[in-house]
Design an enzyme around this catalytic site. Sequence first.
Site, short mmCIF file in Angstrom:
data_model
loop_
_atom_site.label_atom_id
_atom_site.label_comp_id
_atom_site.label_asym_id
_atom_site.label_seq_id
_atom_site.Cartn_x
_atom_site.Cartn_y
_atom_site.Cartn_z
N THR A 88 -4.11 -0.83 -3.70
CA THR A 88 -5.48 -0.62 -4.09
C THR A 88 -6.26 -0.79 -2.76
O THR A 88 -6.02 -1.68 -2.02
CB THR A 88 -5.86 -1.64 -5.16
N VAL A 90 -9.78 -1.35 -0.27
CA VAL A 90 -10.82 -2.10 -0.02
C VAL A 90 -11.93 -1.03 0.20
O VAL A 90 -11.66 0.12 0.87
CB VAL A 90 -10.86 -3.13 1.15
N ILE A 125 -2.81 -4.23 -0.25
CA ILE A 125 -4.03 -4.12 -0.02
C ILE A 125 -4.33 -2.99 0.85
O ILE A 125 -3.83 -3.01 2.11
CB ILE A 125 -4.73 -5.19 0.33
N LYS A 126 -4.89 -1.81 0.64
CA LYS A 126 -5.08 -0.75 1.54
C LYS A 126 -6.46 -1.08 2.22
O LYS A 126 -7.53 -1.26 1.75
CB LYS A 126 -5.29 0.61 0.86
N VAL A 127 -6.33 -0.67 3.58
CA VAL A 127 -7.19 -1.00 4.64
C VAL A 127 -7.32 0.23 5.62
O VAL A 127 -6.32 0.61 5.92
CB VAL A 127 -7.29 -2.13 5.24
#
Length: 318
Positions: A88, A90, A125-127
């Site tokens: 998911t 950011v 967590i995708k960044v």
Amino acid sequence: MNQLDALRQWTTVVADTGDFKQLAISRPQDATTNPSLILKAVQKPEYRPLLDEAVSKHAGKPLDEVIDRLLVRFGTEILSIIPGRVSTEVDARLSFDTAATVARGERIVALYKAEGIDTEKRLLIKVASTWEGIEAARTLEQKGIRTNLTLLFSFAQAVACGAAGVQLISPFVGRIYDWYKKSAGAQWNEAASAGANDPGVKSVRQIFEYYKQHGIKTEVMGASFRNVGQIRALAGCDLLTISPELLAELAASNEPLAHALDAKAATGGDVAKVSYDEAGFRFALNEDAMATEKLAEGIRAFAADAVKLEKLMQESGK
């Protein structure tokens, strides 16, 4: 054996979609989402109620929080279908703000935990792979929050991600291919630039072999594919995240599939280990016109889709 099942022998297959109703067909281990995929999904009649529900349930809350709650709703639906992890993302508008990225990542994790999800095992967590994003990921990883560094187009970005100890990187095969094809114009030779000679494939191979040679634990997940030839040329990569359309194409083919990337063989390489401080990273990225342009373009596109999603929410709340 079809090519999709053959690929599963060496590579974790990941579905790149917000359309979770398709997941039962392709049976991926993991799934990835991004703002563009969620925007595409909520414009379909079968998913629009999820957006309307998020808006009505959380009326009065800031739009950025409502978006995160919508992303988490999609993510929890996906996790009810797949056995593995969901990624998911950011908000891309925070790509140059380390502290805000950390805070947003922590909020997304808290929202998943409230839904009963084991976030350490089932969430990434995708960044964006900016310097600030990589530093945010370093902090998140130190807090036990696993990260997926996206919009990765260069060796320098991959080196910095490995040094930061991130869980996983997503080098973008298709967008690298797009840039070189457009840059070459009439001189582009598709046949000579296919398979192992595809510039996007070559980029992932370089990163994969460097990581394996130097014992870097960060997982490599090839992403953004334009055709099945690119996927076949990366069979053996740790993970590949693939659109439902290309998953179906692989499943429909019974042609033999070669083991293209071999982690054990890569450990015998002789490429010197590289490291970057912030200035060195920025200069190396700046020297790579393709990566500089594609990173900026990707951030702009994801940010624009976040704005479109906010507008849909505002319209839904009227």
